[in-house]
Design an enzyme around this catalytic site. Structure first.
Site, short mmCIF file in Angstrom:
data_model
loop_
_atom_site.label_atom_id
_atom_site.label_comp_id
_atom_site.label_asym_id
_atom_site.label_seq_id
_atom_site.Cartn_x
_atom_site.Cartn_y
_atom_site.Cartn_z
N GLU A 38 0.82 -1.22 0.00
CA GLU A 38 0.00 0.00 0.00
C GLU A 38 0.85 1.27 0.00
OE1 GLU A 38 -2.94 0.17 -0.77
OE2 GLU A 38 -3.46 -1.94 -0.60
N TYR A 121 -6.93 6.57 3.38
CA TYR A 121 -7.00 5.46 2.44
C TYR A 121 -6.24 4.23 2.93
CZ TYR A 121 -5.57 2.22 -1.05
OH TYR A 121 -5.30 1.05 -1.67
N ASP A 139 -10.11 5.13 -2.84
CA ASP A 139 -8.92 5.55 -3.56
C ASP A 139 -9.36 6.19 -4.87
OD1 ASP A 139 -9.68 3.37 -5.10
OD2 ASP A 139 -7.64 3.13 -5.82
#
Length: 292
Positions: A38, A121, A139
């Site tokens: 991520e 996020y 996102d």
DNA sequence: GAGTCGTGGGA
DNA sequence: TTCCCAAGACT
């Protein structure tokens, strides 16, 4: 609302048939692996992340392994992914996890959010993808899919709005496991089909109910999305300076740095910024290195 | 809230 | 070729 539930089945079915096989989605991927992916995927395409991700997980399979190393090693191993402050923040997150969470990536959303480099996020993504919790994951892909399918606009606004959060929350399936799959499925749909420039509506599982299509696919009329000028900016100079540090085995001299940019004023400003950010460390007069 | 912060590839 | 932009965070 049946119209809400009616979206779930086709998107989940599409994902089941069309999802890419990515290492951080494998069944044996750890929460740490998900977190590393991520961080790397923030503003960076999957294709470029893959090789660096593999190297990082091989070298640092746990937060503790990374925390043991100097931050400069993280910056060096970041390579050319861009936005190298992410490497610094990921190292800081690994340190926090090691010292404050007994080396385990926290499952709690608020604790995730408190980690360096983890925003709205990423906290939702890790909680959802790694721990299968029920969170709205917003996102750029998800926001675009919802802007089209639900709101009927080609693009979402620049910043995430309260209305978008409401939409995402409303559409989120009740069951946590289903919600987690839904989150990644919508994201994948935006990445592969409902793309920014040329959406492939023919292959879209929800094209029939898409508000944007039903409105005749009107072009975006909102404020122009801000461009990202780059040539000649401090960012470009920072990139060139840091590349010298990354590619050198040890400390570098002022002369080596001076060689990559002619404008001395801008060069000094960029270097100062790198030092302020903690990406570069002065060791002696005219000598610099990656942070120890 | 607007600006800053890298890099490279596809249309 | 030029332009757009790709799983954001932080100030």
């Amino acid at each position: 609302m049946d119209t809400v539930a009616a979206l779930h089945r086709p998107v989940l079915a599409w994902y089941s048939a069309s999802a890419r096989s990515l290492p951080w989605r494998a069944g044996d991927a750890s929460a740490w692996a998900v977190m590393v992916s991520e961080f790397m995927l923030q503003q960076t395409p999957v294709k470029r992340v893959l090789p660096v991700y593999e190297e990082w997980l091989r070298r640092w399979p746990t937060p503790e392994a990374l925390a043991k190393e100097p931050a400069g090693e993280a910056v060096r191993a970041w390579g050319r992914l861009g936005y190298p402050r992410r490497a610094l923040r990921l190292h800081a997150a690994a340190t926090a996890i090691t010292e404050q969470h007994a080396g385990e990536v926290p499952r709690d959303h608020a604790q995730l959010l408190a980690l360096p480099g983890v925003g709205e996020y990423t906290a939702a993504a890790v909680a959802s993808f790694a721990f299968r919790q029920r969170h709205a994951v917003l996102d750029t892909n998800v926001r675009r899919v919802f802007a089209r399918a639900v709101t009927g606009q080609e693009y979402p606004a620049n910043a995430t709005t309260a209305a978008e959060r409401r939409t995402a929350a409303t559409l989120l399936p009740d069951d946590p496991e289903t919600a987690a799959t839904w989150a990644v499925a919508v994201m994948e749909l935006g990445a592969l089909v409902c793309t920014a420039r040329t959406p492939d509506c023919v292959r879209c599982p929800i094209a029939g109910g898409c508000a944007w299509r039903q409105a005749g696919s009107p072009p975006w009329e909102g404020p122009a999305r801000r461009g990202q000028s780059y040539e000649g900016t401090d960012r470009q100079v920072r990139g060139k300076l840091l590349a010298v540090l990354r590619d050198a085995p040890g400390p570098v001299t002022q002369a080596q740095l001076d060689a990559v940019w002619a404008d001395g004023v801008q060069r000094a400003r960029a270097l100062d910024g790198l030092v302020t950010d903690g990406l570069v460390e002065p060791v002696a007069a005219g000598v610099y290195r990656l942070p120890g």
